[in-house]
Design an enzyme around this catalytic site. Structure first.
Site, PDB file in Angstrom:
ATOM      1  N   ASP A 195     -38.921 -27.029  37.644  1.00  9.09           N
ATOM      2  CA  ASP A 195     -38.365 -26.812  36.309  1.00  9.09           C
ATOM      3  C   ASP A 195     -38.084 -25.323  36.157  1.00  9.09           C
ATOM      4  OD1 ASP A 195     -40.843 -29.017  35.190  1.00  9.09           O
ATOM      5  OD2 ASP A 195     -38.704 -29.404  35.199  1.00  9.09           O
ATOM      6  N   LYS A 202     -34.951 -27.738  32.490  1.00  4.34           N
ATOM      7  CA  LYS A 202     -34.298 -27.819  31.191  1.00  4.34           C
ATOM      8  C   LYS A 202     -33.590 -26.508  30.905  1.00  4.34           C
ATOM      9  CE  LYS A 202     -38.053 -30.514  29.272  1.00  4.34           C
ATOM     10  NZ  LYS A 202     -39.120 -30.481  28.291  1.00  4.34           N
ATOM     11  N   MET A 242     -43.725 -26.623  22.374  1.00  4.48           N
ATOM     12  CA  MET A 242     -42.329 -27.074  22.180  1.00  4.48           C
ATOM     13  C   MET A 242     -41.956 -27.115  20.703  1.00  4.48           C
ATOM     14  SD  MET A 242     -42.426 -30.320  24.831  1.00  4.48           S
ATOM     15  CE  MET A 242     -43.828 -31.076  24.026  1.00  4.48           C
TER      16      MET A 242
HETATM   17  N1  SAH Z   1     -47.219 -28.401  30.978  1.00  4.17           N
HETATM   18  C1  SAH Z   1     -47.062 -27.172  30.200  1.00  4.17           C
HETATM   19  C2  SAH Z   1     -46.435 -27.414  28.849  1.00  4.17           C
HETATM   20  C3  SAH Z   1     -45.054 -28.042  28.912  1.00  4.17           C
HETATM   21  S1  SAH Z   1     -44.286 -28.112  27.343  1.00  4.17           S
HETATM   22  C4  SAH Z   1     -48.429 -26.483  30.080  1.00  4.17           C
HETATM   23  O1  SAH Z   1     -49.465 -27.094  30.374  1.00  4.17           O
HETATM   24  O2  SAH Z   1     -48.454 -25.306  29.688  1.00  4.17           O
HETATM   25  C5  SAH Z   1     -43.454 -26.555  27.307  1.00  4.17           C
HETATM   26  C6  SAH Z   1     -44.013 -25.712  26.190  1.00  4.17           C
HETATM   27  O3  SAH Z   1     -45.160 -25.009  26.608  1.00  4.17           O
HETATM   28  C7  SAH Z   1     -43.076 -24.644  25.664  1.00  4.17           C
HETATM   29  O4  SAH Z   1     -42.159 -25.180  24.737  1.00  4.17           O
HETATM   30  C8  SAH Z   1     -44.050 -23.689  25.009  1.00  4.17           C
HETATM   31  O5  SAH Z   1     -44.458 -24.166  23.748  1.00  4.17           O
HETATM   32  C9  SAH Z   1     -45.249 -23.780  25.937  1.00  4.17           C
HETATM   33  N2  SAH Z   1     -45.274 -22.695  26.925  1.00  4.17           N
HETATM   34  C10 SAH Z   1     -45.204 -22.818  28.263  1.00  4.17           C
HETATM   35  N3  SAH Z   1     -45.310 -21.626  28.871  1.00  4.17           N
HETATM   36  C11 SAH Z   1     -45.440 -20.707  27.882  1.00  4.17           C
HETATM   37  C12 SAH Z   1     -45.593 -19.278  27.861  1.00  4.17           C
HETATM   38  N4  SAH Z   1     -45.639 -18.569  28.983  1.00  4.17           N
HETATM   39  N5  SAH Z   1     -45.709 -18.682  26.648  1.00  4.17           N
HETATM   40  C13 SAH Z   1     -45.673 -19.388  25.500  1.00  4.17           C
HETATM   41  N6  SAH Z   1     -45.532 -20.738  25.465  1.00  4.17           N
HETATM   42  C14 SAH Z   1     -45.422 -21.389  26.641  1.00  4.17           C
END
Ligand code: SAH
Length: 244
Positions: free
Chosen positions: A34, A56, A170
């Protein structure tokens, strides 16, 4: 016999990759990935490793999940070591469960490599603990993707009256609806919250506010970003440690 590794890449800081994830990335024949918080991870691969991007762009799926499942499966037929790399943890809003089930039905062996989820680590890099003795006895990780105005919401908004910490992933595009909804179910307008963008990376930015003013304060903040709501946000005054 090929093996698929459904692998968490962590939240961004490359050193938050697990040793196991690092090992399979260096062994991979193909990486299916991704949009990653840290693309440097892809430089760890061996010569000849193939790359397939299925991520995405601006919230739009480049490929529907069904097709991603099939891409993983097709690669498993061709390669020995298939790494499906996902931001954070594969089972926290990562759809890793769907991918595992698809492979299971087709008799392909897979392993899950958990990753450090953004839900906990991104607040930590902003100096915000998701639980704290005497302040928050639990935390919830909630999808912010679903509009709070949706009829028959799967989210139990009325349960958010307590002081338990809420982390919305998200949710940036729904920030105004989420903050209004929390006020509607009984949280005060001056209740602490923060938006953390690109957490754990050199581009990390943190906006601290209240449910009443966060929308205005967080305007224009880049993604990926998460929203954290709770009294724990005030601990940042003492715990902010991450300076670039
Ligand atoms: N599997 C991922 C989450 C996927 S959903 C996990 O465990 O972290 C994707 C969302 O994660 C984004 O929309 C945001 O809200 C959050 N996210 C992921 N990486 C981030 C980062 N470095 N800083 C802030 N939010 C983050």
């Amino acid at each position: 016999m090929s093996r698929v590794y459904l692998t968490g890449a962590g939240p961004g800081d490359i050193e938050l990759l697990t040793m196991k994830a690092h090992r399979v990335i260096t062994e991979a024949d193909v990486i299916i990935y991704d949009r990653l918080a840290n693309p440097e991870i892809l430089e760890m691969t061996k010569d000849g490793c193939e790359f397939v991007y299925v991520g995405k762009e601006d919230g739009r799926h480049t490929l529907p999940q069904e097709e991603i499942n099939e891409v993983i499966y097709q690669n498993a037929l061709k390669h020995n070591v298939v790494v499906r790399l996902k931001g954070g943890d594969p089972f926290v809003f990562g759809r890793g469960g769907e991918e595992g089930a698809y492979l299971h039905e087709r008799g392909v062996k897979f392993e899950i490599i958990p990753g450090i989820t953004s839900a906990v680590s991104v607040p930590a890099y902003a100096g915000i603990p998701v639980t704290h003795r005497g302040i928050a006895v639990s935390f919830r990780v909630v999808t912010g993707h679903e509009s709070p105005n949706k009829k028959e919401s799967q989210i139990a908004w009325e349960n958010f009256k307590t002081d338990d910490t809420i982390v919305f992933l998200m949710g940036l595009h729904n920030l105004s609806k989420i903050s209004s909804k929390l006020i509607e179910v009984g949280k005060p307008e001056d209740y602490p919250c923060a938006v953390i963008s690109r957490g754990t990376t050199k581009d990390q930015s943190v906006v601290v506010g209240t449910l009443g003013d966060i929308v205005q304060k967080a305007e224009g903040v880049p993604t990926p970003a998460l929203i954290i709501v709770g009294k724990v946000v005030t601990l940042r005054k003492q715990l902010d440690w991450f300076h670039h």
